[in-house]
Design a protein around this motif. Structure first.
Motif, short mmCIF file in Angstrom:
data_model
loop_
_atom_site.label_atom_id
_atom_site.label_comp_id
_atom_site.label_asym_id
_atom_site.label_seq_id
_atom_site.Cartn_x
_atom_site.Cartn_y
_atom_site.Cartn_z
N UNK A 65 0.85 -1.19 0.00
CA UNK A 65 0.00 0.00 0.00
C UNK A 65 0.89 1.23 0.00
N UNK A 66 0.34 2.32 -0.51
CA UNK A 66 1.03 3.60 -0.40
C UNK A 66 0.03 4.72 -0.54
N UNK A 67 0.46 5.89 -0.12
CA UNK A 67 -0.39 7.06 -0.22
C UNK A 67 0.45 8.32 -0.11
N UNK A 68 -0.02 9.37 -0.74
CA UNK A 68 0.62 10.68 -0.66
C UNK A 68 -0.35 11.68 -1.23
N UNK A 100 -3.47 -0.79 8.02
CA UNK A 100 -2.34 0.13 7.97
C UNK A 100 -2.73 1.49 8.53
N UNK A 101 -3.90 1.96 8.18
CA UNK A 101 -4.34 3.28 8.61
C UNK A 101 -4.58 3.35 10.12
N UNK A 102 -5.06 2.25 10.69
CA UNK A 102 -5.29 2.22 12.14
C UNK A 102 -3.98 2.39 12.91
N UNK A 103 -2.90 1.88 12.36
CA UNK A 103 -1.59 1.99 13.02
C UNK A 103 -0.89 3.31 12.72
N UNK A 104 -1.15 3.90 11.55
CA UNK A 104 -0.47 5.12 11.12
C UNK A 104 -1.48 6.09 10.50
N UNK A 105 -2.43 6.58 11.30
CA UNK A 105 -3.45 7.46 10.73
C UNK A 105 -2.85 8.73 10.14
N UNK A 106 -3.31 9.08 8.95
CA UNK A 106 -2.87 10.29 8.28
C UNK A 106 -1.57 10.15 7.51
N UNK A 107 -1.03 8.94 7.42
CA UNK A 107 0.26 8.77 6.73
C UNK A 107 0.19 9.19 5.27
N UNK A 108 -1.01 9.17 4.69
CA UNK A 108 -1.14 9.48 3.26
C UNK A 108 -1.09 10.98 2.98
N UNK A 109 -1.04 11.79 3.99
CA UNK A 109 -1.00 13.24 3.80
C UNK A 109 0.38 13.70 3.35
N UNK A 110 0.40 14.77 2.62
CA UNK A 110 1.63 15.42 2.16
C UNK A 110 2.53 14.43 1.41
N UNK A 111 3.75 14.19 1.90
CA UNK A 111 4.68 13.31 1.19
C UNK A 111 4.31 11.85 1.32
N UNK A 112 3.47 11.52 2.27
CA UNK A 112 2.90 10.19 2.37
C UNK A 112 3.80 9.14 2.97
N UNK A 113 3.47 7.91 2.62
CA UNK A 113 4.19 6.75 3.11
C UNK A 113 3.58 5.51 2.50
N UNK A 114 3.93 4.37 3.05
CA UNK A 114 3.41 3.12 2.52
C UNK A 114 4.02 1.96 3.27
#
Length: 145
Positions: A65-68, A100-114
């Motif tokens: 998964x990834x998001x940004x 993934x989101x439950x452990x790292x909420x908001x990770x997809x914002x700005x530069x993101x993560x995955x």
């Protein structure tokens, strides 16, 4: 003229003043209820998906998964042994994203993560290998050059 008021209807409780301790306590209670509802829904979905995966003979699966930039998704799902169309199983990608989101909420914002969600279906264990993208800024100042 007939009186149409209903004397049995409850009068709404007065709303606490914004920013007051009572308002903050009410907001915290609503957030706690929402999180508990989400946790329960995730547990129910996990139980449903676990049964479906086991019925297909899946021993484990991995999902990338990834998001940004305020959005993201599950990119790929791989099952072991390979099962045709497991990645199209209703709700599976959403569930894995939620893990993934439950452990790292908001990770997809700005530069993101995955990362990668690994689900050992045989023993019902989920592990998460997550990364965050970070932009570093190094500043310097020079005076009277």
């Amino acid at each position: 003229m007939t009186d149409t008021t209903n004397e049995t209807s409850p009068i709404p409780a007065p709303r606490p003043e914004p920013g007051s301790p009572a308002a903050l306590a009410a907001m915290e209670a609503r957030i706690a209820e929402m999180r508990e509802r989400e946790r329960q829904e995730l547990t129910e979905e996990r139980t449903r998906l676990l049964a479906a995966l086991r019925a297909l003979g899946v021993a484990s699966l991995e999902a990338d998964y990834d998001g940004y930039g305020d959005s993201g998704n599950v990119e790929a799902i791989r099952a072991e042994p390979e099962v045709a169309k497991v990645d199209e199983m209703e709700g599976l990608a959403d569930f894995l994203w939620s893990v993934a989101y439950a452990e790292h909420p908001g990770f997809e914002n700005n530069e993101g993560g995955g990362g990668t969600v690994t689900w050992d279906v045989a023993v019902d264990r989920i592990d998460l290998d997550h990364y965050d993208n970070v932009v570093e800024r190094i500043s310097s100042q020079s005076e009277d050059i």
